[in-house]
Motif scaffolding. Structure first.
Motif: not given
Length: 741
Positions: A122, A135, A138-139, A142, A158, A162
Motif C-alpha cells: 500500500g 487505499i 490498506l483498507r 484493516n 490510510l 486521505y
C-alpha cells in the motif's frame, strides 16, 4: 548374504527418509495451521520476501529524502507530500518492493508477515501516485488483517492517503477510530504526526501545533525531527507568536539538521529577535551571516528577510530597498525572486496604495512563481483585479492630462510638445552613451577573463559564467534599452509613454558604427523645426482632443472609467471609503451620467456616515422607475407578501454559490454584497452571511475570516448554521489535544 542384507537395509532407510521428507513437505502447505508449517512459512516469508522488500522501501525513502527540494518560502509540510514525480527516480525500487512483498500473500498465507507485506504494498503504491490501489490495499489490511498493530499501521497510512487526496472527512473518521485504539509507541507517534499534518493541511494551525507539542517527546533525534520543529516554528510565526517560534527554531540545531535547514532556522530566529527587540537594528543582526562566505549564494534570502523585518516595523522605504538588494544579489538560484517580487507587490498594494507598481510586481511574481505554489491562485485573482484597476486609473489620468493640454493656447501647447520631444532626444542620447559604456566594460572583462581562463570556453556554463552573463546584459540593453519592470516589455511603441524607436538599439562595433533600431531604422538626432521634428509633433497633436466630438469621446471614456473604478474599490479591493470618493467625483464631473441611478444605489450600500437615507431619497425621487429603486423596494419588504422574495433570494444564492465553487471569488463577493442588502430579512439571510464569511477568508485572509465568524454568532444567535460556525471557531482556537483528539 550379509551384503544383500546391507543393501536391503540401505534401500529401506532411503525409502523411510523419502517418506519422511514427503510427509514434511506435504505438512508445510501455506494453508496449514500446524506449528511446523507456520514456522517454515514465517521463516521464508520474513527473510526471502518481507525483509528484502522492507530494506528496498527504506532505500527508496532515503533517496527521496535526500533529493527533496524544500521551499522555505512556504510552510514546510510536517510530512513530505506523496509526490509521484518525486518518486520517479526510485520507481524501480518501489516496483521491487511490490514484487517482493507480494510473495508473502502469494506463497506464505499462514505466516505472520502477510499484514506487514500488504502495508508495504500500500505504501509503495501511494508513493507511486496510485492512490486508488493504495487505499484499497490498506483498507483490505484493516478488513482482513490478523495482527492489531499491523492493522493500526495500515489505518495510519490510510489516513495519510486521505489527507493527500484532500478527503479530509474520511481522514478525520479514521483518526476518530484510531483515537480509541490502544496504539503502541511507534503507531502513537505516527498517528499524532499524521493527525497534526491533517490539521496543518486544513490550515488549522493552532490545533496542529497543540498535537505536535504532545508528539515531540516521542520523536527520535534526527534531520526529520529537525524539519518538524522548523515547520512548527513557521506555524507559530504565522500565528504571530515569535517567542514560541524561536523555541522550535533553536530545537532545530539539537537534531542534526542539514546546512540549509540550520541556515533558515538561524535566519528566521534572527528575524524574530529583530521584531521583538526594538533596540536591535535589522542590519546588525544579519551582519555575521552576510559576511559568512558559505552563505554567498544565500545572500538574496538574507536581504529578503531584512525587508520583511522592515515591513513589519512599518518602515516601507527601507523594506523596498532591502527587497531590491535581494533581487540584485540573486545568483544561479532564482527561486527566491518571485517571492521577493510578491512581498514588494504587497507593500505597494497594502501599505503604500501604489497600485500601478503593485500590478507590475504582481505580474513579475506570477510569471516566475511555480503554478503549484499555494499562492499562485490568489495572486492570479489579485492580478486580474489590478489589471482592470490600473487600466481604468490610466484612462482617467491620460484623458485628464490630454484635456488639460487641449485648454492651452496654441503657442504654449507647441512649446510644451517641443519640450516633450527634447526630453525624448535627451533620453535617446543617454541610452546610446550607456550602451557604448557597457560595450567597453564587456570588452575589458572579456580580455581579462581570457587571460585567466585556461580551459575550453565551450566548457563554461552560461548561468555561472560572469563573462557570458555580462555579454547577455550588454546585448539586452543594446537591443531593448533600460526597460522598466512591466508587462509587454518587448513592444517598441507603448501608449502614454515617452519611449520611442530609439529604445531599440542594435549592437555597436568599436564605437564606430551608428546605432540602429531593432526595426532597422537609424536612430537619428532630430533637428528642431526639421520635417522629422514636425512629424513627431503632429503625432503628439493627434492624441489631444481639440474638437468637440473628440472631447465628448474623451469625457465618455473618463466617465466609464470612474464608474468601473468605483465598483473595483467597492467589490474587489474592499475599500468602501475610496469607493465613495470615486462615486462622488463621478457625480460631480458628470452630473448627467447614465450611471447615476446605479451610483446612487451603490452609495446607499456603501456610505456608512449616516448618509444612506439621503442617497435612498435621491434614488426614489429622481429615478422612481429604475430597477435599482425596485431593489430598494424589495429591501423594504413590499414584495415579501407575494411570496416571491424567498424564491428570488434562493435563486440568487445558488448563482453566487456557483461563482464561489468555480473560484470566481471577486465576482461572487460583488454580487453577494448587493444581495445581502436586497434580501435582508429573508429566511436565507444567514446562508448569505455564512457564504460572505467564506469569501472574506479567500479574499482577505485568516484575520478577517475569524472576525466574521465571531460576528455571525452575534448577528444570528438562532440560526441552524450556528453549530457549524462554532465548530469551525473551536477548530481554529482550540489549544488542547485532549479535548480535540
Amino acid at each position: 548374504m550379509r551384503i544383500n542384507q546391507h543393501l536391503t537395509c540401505s534401500v529401506n532407510l532411503q525409502l523411510l527418509l523419502f517418506a519422511a521428507f514427503a510427509s514434511l513437505i506435504s505438512g508445510c502447505s501455506q494453508y496449514s495451521t500446524g506449528r511446523l508449517s507456520v514456522g517454515y512459512h514465517n521463516l521464508n516469508a520474513k527473510f526471502n520476501a518481507y525483509v528484502i522488500a522492507r530494506d528496498k522501501m527504506r532505500e527508496a525513502e532515503m533517496s527521496m529524502r535526500k533529493n527533496r527540494k524544500e521551499d522555505y518560502n512556504q510552510i514546510l509540510p510536517l510530512l513530505s507530500p506523496l509526490d509521484s514525480l518525486e518518486a520517479q527516480p526510485v520507481n524501480d525500487l518501489l516496483q521491487d518492493v511490490i514484487k517482493k512483498a507480494s510473495l508473502v500473500p502469494d506463497r506464505h498465507q499462514n505466516s505472520k508477515w502477510v499484514d506487514n507485506a500488504y502495508v508495504l504494498i500500500g505504501k509503495a503504491r501511494l508513493y507511486k501516485g496510485q492512490f486508488t490501489d493504495g487505499i484499497e490495499t490498506l483498507r483490505y489490511v484493516n478488513a482482513k488483517g490478523r495482527d492489531e498493530e499491523d492493522k493500526h499501521e495500515g489505518l495510519i497510512w490510510l489516513m495519510r492517503a486521505y489527507v493527500e487526496t484532500k478527503d479530509y472527512n474520511s481522514a478525520l473518521s479514521v483518526a476518530e477510530y484510531l483515537r480509541s485504539q490502544p496504539l503502541n509507541d511507534k503507531n502513537t507517534r505516527d498517528y499524532y504526526l499524521v493527525k497534526a499534518y491533517l490539521h496543518q493541511q486544513k490550515q488549522e494551525y493552532t490545533l496542529s501545533l497543540a498535537i505536535l507539542e504532545e508528539t515531540f517527546d516521542l520523536l527520535p533525534k534526527g534531520e526529520e525531527t529537525a524539519r518538524i520543529h522548523f515547520s512548527a516554528a513557521q506555524m507559530y510565526d504565522l500565528l504571530e507568536k515569535p517567542q514560541l517560534a524561536n523555541v522550535h527554531y533553536k530545537a532545530v540545531f539539537r537534531n542534526r539538521p542539514s546546512y540549509d535547514l540550520s541556515f533558515f532556522a538561524n535566519m528566521n530566529a534572527l528575524q524574530n529577535d529583530a521584531l521583538t527587540n526594538a533596540n536591535l537594528s535589522t542590519e546588525s543582526g544579519f551582519k555575521r551571516m552576510l559576511n559568512d562566505r558559505k552563505n554567498s549564494d544565500l545572500r538574496d534570502r538574507l536581504y529578503y528577510s531584512m525587508g520583511v523585518i522592515e515591513t513589519r516595523k512599518k518602515k516601507y522605504p527601507a523594506a523596498i530597498r532591502f527587497f531590491e538588494e535581494s533581487v540584485r544579489q540573486t545568483t544561479t538560484n532564482t527561486g527566491q525572486v518571485p517571492y521577493t517580487y510578491l512581498e514588494m507587490a504587497k507593500v505597494y498594494y497594502d501599505k503604500l496604495q501604489n497600485y500601478e507598481l503593485a500590478k507590475a510586481y504582481f505580474d513579475s511574481s506570477l510569471a516566475l512563481l511555480p503554478k503549484t505554489s499555494p499562492q499562485f491562485q490568489k495572486i492570479t485573482e489579485r492580478k486580474e483585479v489590478l489589471d482592470e484597476f490600473v487600466k481604468q486609473l490610466t484612462t482617467i489620468r491620460t484623458e485628464d492630462s490630454l484635456q488639460r493640454l487641449s485648454q492651452m493656447n496654441p503657442a504654449a501647447l507647441e512649446k510644451f510638445l517641443d519640450g516633450v520631444i527634447e526630453k525624448e532626444q535627451e533620453d535617446r542620447e543617454r541610452k546610446v552613451k550607456e550602451a557604448q559604456k557597457l560595450v567597453e566594460q564587456a570588452r575589458t572583462l572579456n580580455a581579462n577573463a581570457l587571460n585567466t581562463f585556461n580551459g575550453d570556453p565551450a566548457d563554461r556554463f552560461i548561468l555561472t559564467d560572469p563573462i557570458a552573463l555580462s555579454q547577455g546584459k550588454v546585448e539586452f540593453k543594446q537591443r531593448w534599452g533600460n526597460r522598466p519592470l512591466e508587462d509587454d516589455w518587448r513592444r517598441s511603441s507603448k501608449v502614454a509613454t515617452l519611449l520611442t524607436q530609439a529604445d531599440n538599439i542594435a549592437p555597436v562595433s568599436s564605437g564606430q558604427r551608428s546605432m540602429a533600431a531593432a526595426s532597422g531604422k537609424d536612430t537619428q538626432i532630430l533637428t528642431k523645426d526639421s520635417p522629422e521634428w514636425k512629424a513627431r509633433r503632429d503625432a503628439l497633436y493627434r492624441n489631444i482632443p481639440l474638437r468637440k466630438q473628440e472631447l465628448d469621446a474623451s469625457n465618455q471614456r473618463m466617465e466609464d472609467a470612474y464608474y468601473k473604478l468605483g465598483k473595483i474599490y467597492k467589490f474587489s479591493l474592499i475599500e468602501p471609503e475610496n469607493a465613495v470618493k470615486i462615486f462622488m467625483t463621478a457625480l460631480e464631473r458628470f452630473p448627467t451620467t447614465n450611471y447615476k441611478p446605479e451610483i446612487y444605489y451603490l452609495l446607499f450600500l456603501t456610505d456608512q456616515k449616516g448618509k444612506q437615507e439621503g442617497w435612498k431619497t435621491k434614488l426614489l425621487e429622481e429615478f422612481p422607475n429604475s430597477s435599482y429603486t425596485r431593489l430598494l423596494t424589495k429591501v423594504n419588504g413590499s414584495i415579501a407578501a407575494t411570496g416571491n422574495l424567498e424564491l428570488e433570494a434562493l435563486k440568487d444564492y445558488e448563482k453566487i454559490l456557483t461563482l464561489y465553487q468555480n473560484a470566481n471569488y471577486s465576482e461572487a463577493f460583488a454580487q453577494l454584497e448587493m444581495a445581502i442588502v436586497t434580501y435582508s430579512g429573508s429566511k436565507v439571510e444567514d446562508k448569505y452571511a455564512l457564504l460572505r464569511i467564506y469569501l472574506l477568508g479567500k479574499l482577505q485572509g485568516r484575520e478577517a475570516y475569524l472576525k466574521a465568524l465571531n460576528g455571525f454568532i452575534k448577528d444570528f444567535p438562532t440560526s441552524p448554521l450556528l453549530p457549524r460556525v462554532r465548530e469551525v471557531l473551536e477548530a481554529q482556537q482550540s489549544a488542547s489535544i485532549k479535548k480535540n483528539g
